[in-house]
Design a protein around this motif. Structure first.
Motif, PDB file in Angstrom:
ATOM      1  N   GLY A  67       0.788  -1.217   0.000  1.00  0.00           N
ATOM      2  CA  GLY A  67       0.000   0.000   0.000  1.00  0.00           C
ATOM      3  C   GLY A  67       0.822   1.270   0.000  1.00  0.00           C
ATOM      4  O   GLY A  67       0.282   2.362  -0.023  1.00  0.00           O
ATOM      5  N   GLU A  68       2.127   1.165   0.013  1.00  0.00           N
ATOM      6  CA  GLU A  68       3.006   2.327   0.088  1.00  0.00           C
ATOM      7  C   GLU A  68       3.671   2.655  -1.246  1.00  0.00           C
ATOM      8  O   GLU A  68       4.416   3.603  -1.330  1.00  0.00           O
ATOM      9  CB  GLU A  68       4.098   2.093   1.148  1.00  0.00           C
ATOM     10  N   GLY A  69       3.485   1.839  -2.242  1.00  0.00           N
ATOM     11  CA  GLY A  69       4.074   2.117  -3.550  1.00  0.00           C
ATOM     12  C   GLY A  69       5.252   1.235  -3.910  1.00  0.00           C
ATOM     13  O   GLY A  69       5.422   0.867  -5.049  1.00  0.00           O
ATOM     14  N   LYS A  70       6.098   0.887  -2.955  1.00  0.00           N
ATOM     15  CA  LYS A  70       7.234   0.015  -3.241  1.00  0.00           C
ATOM     16  C   LYS A  70       7.053  -1.269  -2.441  1.00  0.00           C
ATOM     17  O   LYS A  70       7.115  -1.254  -1.212  1.00  0.00           O
ATOM     18  CB  LYS A  70       8.549   0.680  -2.859  1.00  0.00           C
ATOM     19  N   PRO A  71       6.832  -2.387  -3.131  1.00  0.00           N
ATOM     20  CA  PRO A  71       6.562  -3.623  -2.391  1.00  0.00           C
ATOM     21  C   PRO A  71       7.774  -4.081  -1.596  1.00  0.00           C
ATOM     22  O   PRO A  71       8.906  -3.982  -2.066  1.00  0.00           O
ATOM     23  CB  PRO A  71       6.218  -4.631  -3.478  1.00  0.00           C
ATOM     24  N   PRO A  72       7.539  -4.566  -0.377  1.00  0.00           N
ATOM     25  CA  PRO A  72       8.648  -5.123   0.393  1.00  0.00           C
ATOM     26  C   PRO A  72       9.113  -6.439  -0.217  1.00  0.00           C
ATOM     27  O   PRO A  72       8.314  -7.182  -0.789  1.00  0.00           O
ATOM     28  CB  PRO A  72       8.047  -5.343   1.780  1.00  0.00           C
ATOM     29  N   VAL A  73      10.394  -6.702  -0.108  1.00  0.00           N
ATOM     30  CA  VAL A  73      10.999  -7.926  -0.634  1.00  0.00           C
ATOM     31  C   VAL A  73      11.730  -8.614   0.503  1.00  0.00           C
ATOM     32  O   VAL A  73      12.490  -7.980   1.228  1.00  0.00           O
ATOM     33  CB  VAL A  73      11.983  -7.615  -1.783  1.00  0.00           C
ATOM     34  N   VAL A  74      11.482  -9.902   0.669  1.00  0.00           N
ATOM     35  CA  VAL A  74      12.167 -10.704   1.666  1.00  0.00           C
ATOM     36  C   VAL A  74      12.901 -11.806   0.926  1.00  0.00           C
ATOM     37  O   VAL A  74      12.297 -12.529   0.124  1.00  0.00           O
ATOM     38  CB  VAL A  74      11.168 -11.320   2.675  1.00  0.00           C
ATOM     39  N   ASP A  75      14.212 -11.913   1.147  1.00  0.00           N
ATOM     40  CA  ASP A  75      14.960 -12.989   0.505  1.00  0.00           C
ATOM     41  C   ASP A  75      14.350 -14.317   0.891  1.00  0.00           C
ATOM     42  O   ASP A  75      13.834 -14.493   1.986  1.00  0.00           O
ATOM     43  CB  ASP A  75      16.433 -12.958   0.912  1.00  0.00           C
ATOM     44  N   GLY A  76      14.456 -15.260   0.001  1.00  0.00           N
ATOM     45  CA  GLY A  76      13.861 -16.552   0.285  1.00  0.00           C
ATOM     46  C   GLY A  76      14.459 -17.575  -0.631  1.00  0.00           C
ATOM     47  O   GLY A  76      15.563 -17.396  -1.093  1.00  0.00           O
ATOM     48  N   PRO A  77      13.715 -18.589  -0.902  1.00  0.00           N
ATOM     49  CA  PRO A  77      12.266 -18.673  -0.718  1.00  0.00           C
ATOM     50  C   PRO A  77      11.838 -19.122   0.669  1.00  0.00           C
ATOM     51  O   PRO A  77      10.678 -19.414   0.876  1.00  0.00           O
ATOM     52  CB  PRO A  77      11.854 -19.698  -1.767  1.00  0.00           C
ATOM     53  N   PHE A  78      12.707 -19.177   1.649  1.00  0.00           N
ATOM     54  CA  PHE A  78      12.343 -19.758   2.937  1.00  0.00           C
ATOM     55  C   PHE A  78      12.083 -18.709   4.005  1.00  0.00           C
ATOM     56  O   PHE A  78      12.715 -18.726   5.041  1.00  0.00           O
ATOM     57  CB  PHE A  78      13.433 -20.682   3.480  1.00  0.00           C
ATOM     58  N   ALA A  79      11.195 -17.779   3.790  1.00  0.00           N
ATOM     59  CA  ALA A  79      10.945 -16.747   4.794  1.00  0.00           C
ATOM     60  C   ALA A  79      10.477 -17.349   6.113  1.00  0.00           C
ATOM     61  O   ALA A  79      10.966 -16.989   7.165  1.00  0.00           O
ATOM     62  CB  ALA A  79       9.909 -15.754   4.286  1.00  0.00           C
ATOM     63  N   GLU A  80       9.535 -18.273   6.080  1.00  0.00           N
ATOM     64  CA  GLU A  80       8.970 -18.841   7.299  1.00  0.00           C
ATOM     65  C   GLU A  80       9.141 -20.355   7.395  1.00  0.00           C
ATOM     66  O   GLU A  80       8.716 -20.960   8.348  1.00  0.00           O
ATOM     67  CB  GLU A  80       7.467 -18.527   7.372  1.00  0.00           C
ATOM     68  N   THR A  81       9.719 -20.970   6.380  1.00  0.00           N
ATOM     69  CA  THR A  81       9.750 -22.427   6.330  1.00  0.00           C
ATOM     70  C   THR A  81      11.038 -22.916   5.689  1.00  0.00           C
ATOM     71  O   THR A  81      11.729 -22.157   5.024  1.00  0.00           O
ATOM     72  CB  THR A  81       8.530 -22.959   5.540  1.00  0.00           C
ATOM     73  N   LYS A  82      11.337 -24.164   5.861  1.00  0.00           N
ATOM     74  CA  LYS A  82      12.478 -24.778   5.197  1.00  0.00           C
ATOM     75  C   LYS A  82      12.048 -25.466   3.909  1.00  0.00           C
ATOM     76  O   LYS A  82      12.830 -26.135   3.266  1.00  0.00           O
ATOM     77  CB  LYS A  82      13.150 -25.799   6.118  1.00  0.00           C
ATOM     78  N   ASP A  83      10.793 -25.313   3.533  1.00  0.00           N
ATOM     79  CA  ASP A  83      10.256 -25.947   2.343  1.00  0.00           C
ATOM     80  C   ASP A  83      10.807 -25.261   1.095  1.00  0.00           C
ATOM     81  O   ASP A  83      10.993 -24.051   1.077  1.00  0.00           O
ATOM     82  CB  ASP A  83       8.732 -25.853   2.365  1.00  0.00           C
ATOM     83  N   LEU A  84      11.078 -26.026   0.073  1.00  0.00           N
ATOM     84  CA  LEU A  84      11.573 -25.501  -1.192  1.00  0.00           C
ATOM     85  C   LEU A  84      10.787 -26.151  -2.310  1.00  0.00           C
ATOM     86  O   LEU A  84      10.777 -27.376  -2.434  1.00  0.00           O
ATOM     87  CB  LEU A  84      13.065 -25.817  -1.355  1.00  0.00           C
ATOM     88  N   VAL A  85      10.100 -25.351  -3.095  1.00  0.00           N
ATOM     89  CA  VAL A  85       9.456 -25.876  -4.288  1.00  0.00           C
ATOM     90  C   VAL A  85      10.550 -25.927  -5.342  1.00  0.00           C
ATOM     91  O   VAL A  85      11.043 -24.901  -5.802  1.00  0.00           O
ATOM     92  CB  VAL A  85       8.267 -24.998  -4.743  1.00  0.00           C
ATOM     93  N   ALA A  86      10.954 -27.140  -5.693  1.00  0.00           N
ATOM     94  CA  ALA A  86      12.092 -27.335  -6.582  1.00  0.00           C
ATOM     95  C   ALA A  86      11.700 -27.348  -8.048  1.00  0.00           C
ATOM     96  O   ALA A  86      12.540 -27.174  -8.918  1.00  0.00           O
ATOM     97  CB  ALA A  86      12.807 -28.629  -6.230  1.00  0.00           C
ATOM     98  N   GLY A  87      10.444 -27.566  -8.334  1.00  0.00           N
ATOM     99  CA  GLY A  87       9.997 -27.590  -9.712  1.00  0.00           C
ATOM    100  C   GLY A  87       8.539 -27.978  -9.780  1.00  0.00           C
ATOM    101  O   GLY A  87       7.898 -28.258  -8.777  1.00  0.00           O
ATOM    102  N   TRP A  88       8.039 -27.988 -11.007  1.00  0.00           N
ATOM    103  CA  TRP A  88       6.642 -28.325 -11.207  1.00  0.00           C
ATOM    104  C   TRP A  88       6.446 -28.934 -12.574  1.00  0.00           C
ATOM    105  O   TRP A  88       7.281 -28.782 -13.467  1.00  0.00           O
ATOM    106  CB  TRP A  88       5.753 -27.092 -11.033  1.00  0.00           C
ATOM    107  N   MET A  89       5.350 -29.633 -12.717  1.00  0.00           N
ATOM    108  CA  MET A  89       4.945 -30.199 -13.996  1.00  0.00           C
ATOM    109  C   MET A  89       3.434 -30.027 -14.100  1.00  0.00           C
ATOM    110  O   MET A  89       2.718 -30.176 -13.107  1.00  0.00           O
ATOM    111  CB  MET A  89       5.310 -31.679 -14.084  1.00  0.00           C
ATOM    112  N   VAL A  90       2.968 -29.701 -15.288  1.00  0.00           N
ATOM    113  CA  VAL A  90       1.538 -29.613 -15.547  1.00  0.00           C
ATOM    114  C   VAL A  90       1.185 -30.706 -16.546  1.00  0.00           C
ATOM    115  O   VAL A  90       1.855 -30.865 -17.573  1.00  0.00           O
ATOM    116  CB  VAL A  90       1.140 -28.226 -16.106  1.00  0.00           C
ATOM    117  N   VAL A  91       0.161 -31.468 -16.205  1.00  0.00           N
ATOM    118  CA  VAL A  91      -0.331 -32.516 -17.096  1.00  0.00           C
ATOM    119  C   VAL A  91      -1.800 -32.238 -17.400  1.00  0.00           C
ATOM    120  O   VAL A  91      -2.487 -31.549 -16.649  1.00  0.00           O
ATOM    121  CB  VAL A  91      -0.166 -33.928 -16.477  1.00  0.00           C
TER     122      VAL A  91
END
Length: 137
Positions: A67-91
């Protein structure tokens, strides 16, 4: 036909059967895993069920509107978790059962020692009806 997204999670979530972290695999084990993924995708291309797939870099960030014009950025992808989405496939398959069958097969990609990884895949159907009555592409 219905589209499904297979999300490949590493690190967080339920432990895979073969839980040797990928950063400890030999180059030959990594190559075998990638070859399996490529061969799996090629087979689905031949059957007409493949839509797209991508591996993702472990680098990333979280971004949101503030809401301030410049979006906040947090390094990640693990801001709150140790989970990592390593890839994806669509079928694009005929049934939920077929999506489950393919996800089970994809989960068997080789890992350390050539044993099946046995990773959990998140399987999500695409939303086919939107609230305003239109359909998704």
């Amino acid at each position: 036909m219905a589209k499904y997204l297979f999300l490949k999670h590493y690190v967080g979530g339920p432990a895979p059967v073969n839980d040797v972290p990928m950063d400890r695999w030999t180059q030959e084990e990594v190559d075998a895993h990638i070859r399996f993924m490529d061969d799996f995708a090629d087979r689905l291309r031949e059957s007409g069920e493949f839509v797209d797939a991508q591996a993702l870099s472990p680098d990333g960030m979280w971004v949101r509107f503030d809401g301030e014009g410049k979006p906040p950025v947090v390094d990640g992808p693990f801001a709150e978790t140790k989970d990592l989405v390593a890839g994806w496939m669509v079928v694009d398959v005929d049934s939920r059962e077929r999506a489950v069958e393919l996800a089970g097969e994809l989960s068997a990609a080789p890992a350390a020692g050539g044993r099946p990884l046995g990773e959990w895949l998140e399987v999500r159907p695409f939303l086919d009806d939107r609230p305003n009555g239109t359909t998704s592409a």
